[in-house]
Structures are given as C-alpha cells and as structure tokens.
Write a protein that holds these residues in place. Structure first.
Motif, mmCIF file in Angstrom:
data_model
loop_
_atom_site.group_PDB
_atom_site.id
_atom_site.type_symbol
_atom_site.label_atom_id
_atom_site.label_comp_id
_atom_site.label_asym_id
_atom_site.label_seq_id
_atom_site.Cartn_x
_atom_site.Cartn_y
_atom_site.Cartn_z
ATOM 1 N N UNK A 159 0.813 -1.216 0.000
ATOM 2 C CA UNK A 159 0.000 0.000 0.000
ATOM 3 C C UNK A 159 0.847 1.266 0.000
ATOM 4 N N UNK A 160 1.957 1.291 0.696
ATOM 5 C CA UNK A 160 2.808 2.492 0.729
ATOM 6 C C UNK A 160 3.369 2.781 -0.666
ATOM 7 N N UNK A 161 3.729 1.730 -1.394
ATOM 8 C CA UNK A 161 4.215 1.898 -2.764
ATOM 9 C C UNK A 161 3.151 2.573 -3.632
ATOM 10 N N UNK A 162 1.917 2.106 -3.549
ATOM 11 C CA UNK A 162 0.859 2.681 -4.372
ATOM 12 C C UNK A 162 0.519 4.105 -3.944
ATOM 13 N N UNK A 163 0.623 4.388 -2.650
ATOM 14 C CA UNK A 163 0.445 5.767 -2.185
ATOM 15 C C UNK A 163 1.500 6.664 -2.826
ATOM 16 N N UNK A 164 2.753 6.248 -2.727
ATOM 17 C CA UNK A 164 3.849 7.048 -3.284
ATOM 18 C C UNK A 164 3.716 7.180 -4.798
ATOM 19 N N UNK A 165 3.361 6.089 -5.478
ATOM 20 C CA UNK A 165 3.256 6.130 -6.943
ATOM 21 C C UNK A 165 2.144 7.047 -7.417
ATOM 22 N N UNK A 166 0.986 6.979 -6.787
ATOM 23 C CA UNK A 166 -0.116 7.852 -7.187
ATOM 24 C C UNK A 166 0.234 9.311 -7.019
ATOM 25 N N UNK A 167 0.833 9.655 -5.888
ATOM 26 C CA UNK A 167 1.242 11.038 -5.631
ATOM 27 C C UNK A 167 2.345 11.477 -6.585
ATOM 28 N N UNK A 168 3.279 10.590 -6.862
ATOM 29 C CA UNK A 168 4.380 10.901 -7.777
ATOM 30 C C UNK A 168 3.849 11.208 -9.177
#
Length: 127
Positions: free
Chosen positions: A55-64
């Motif tokens: 989930x942290x990866x997808x949080x970072x990717x969406x924001x990026x």
C-alpha cells in the motif's frame, strides 16, 4: 475514493479560472483532473494487486504521477491523500502510526521521490 475525486474536480472548477485551457488557470484545472485520474489509477492497481505490504508503494506512486503533471496535479494528490487518510484513520482501526506512514509515502512521491523506495519484494512488474 470516487467521492474524493469528484470533490477534487468540483473544487478545481469552482476555485480555478476555467477560461481558455491553455492559460494558467485552465492548465491548473487540466493538471488537477489528470492528477485525480493518476490517484484513481494507483488505487485501482493497489486493489487489483491485493499484495500484502504494497500500500505504501501505491500511495507514493499515485502522488508521484499526479505531481509530475504540475501544480494542479500536486494539489489534487494532496487533497485526495489528506481526505483519504482522514476518512481511513477513523474507519480502519490501524491507528495513527499507519496514517503517519501513509502520509510519509504520499509526501515522498508528491515531492518527486522514487516510489520504488516503498516497493515490496515480489510485487509483479506490471505495477
């Protein structure tokens, strides 16, 4: 999540000048709409992957992805991330520490950090 995206799009239309889409206000609107789409795509991928610890990866990717569009995209990412965390913190039972870690990943991606910092081993390359 859909409610957050609708809120972002409505806020952008109300708050920004929606004149010619190639002017500054119009560019902000387009970037914000694209950023909301990036956030939705990351959320859908997270749900599809259903991968423990990702989930942290997808949080970072969406924001990026959203922030790379420009100020409007970064704004949309911040609004959606904050709304989601505020809603989730009261519902999930995971607590303040999980919310803080999610917000750290959100900020990391939004500030141009490589989302792969949070990528768990074994997550399919499709994501």
């Amino acid at each position: 999540m859909r409610l957050c995206i609708c809120f972002v799009l409505l806020s952008v239309i109300v708050c920004a000048s929606a004149d010619n889409p190639f002017t500054r206000g119009g560019r902000f609107v387009l970037d914000a709409a694209g950023g909301a789409w990036d956030m939705l795509r990351a959320y859908r991928d997270m749900r599809e992957a259903n991968y423990v610890g990702a989930d942290k990866y997808f949080h970072a990717r969406g924001n990026y992805d959203a922030a790379r569009r420009g100020p409007g995209g970064a704004w949309a990412a911040r609004v959606i991330s904050d709304a989601r965390e505020n809603w989730q913190s009261g519902m999930s039972g995971r607590g303040a520490e999980d919310t803080r870690a999610d917000q750290e990943a959100n900020a990391w991606g939004r500030n141009g950090g490589d989302p792969n910092r949070y990528r768990p081993a074994g997550l399919p390359s499709k994501y």
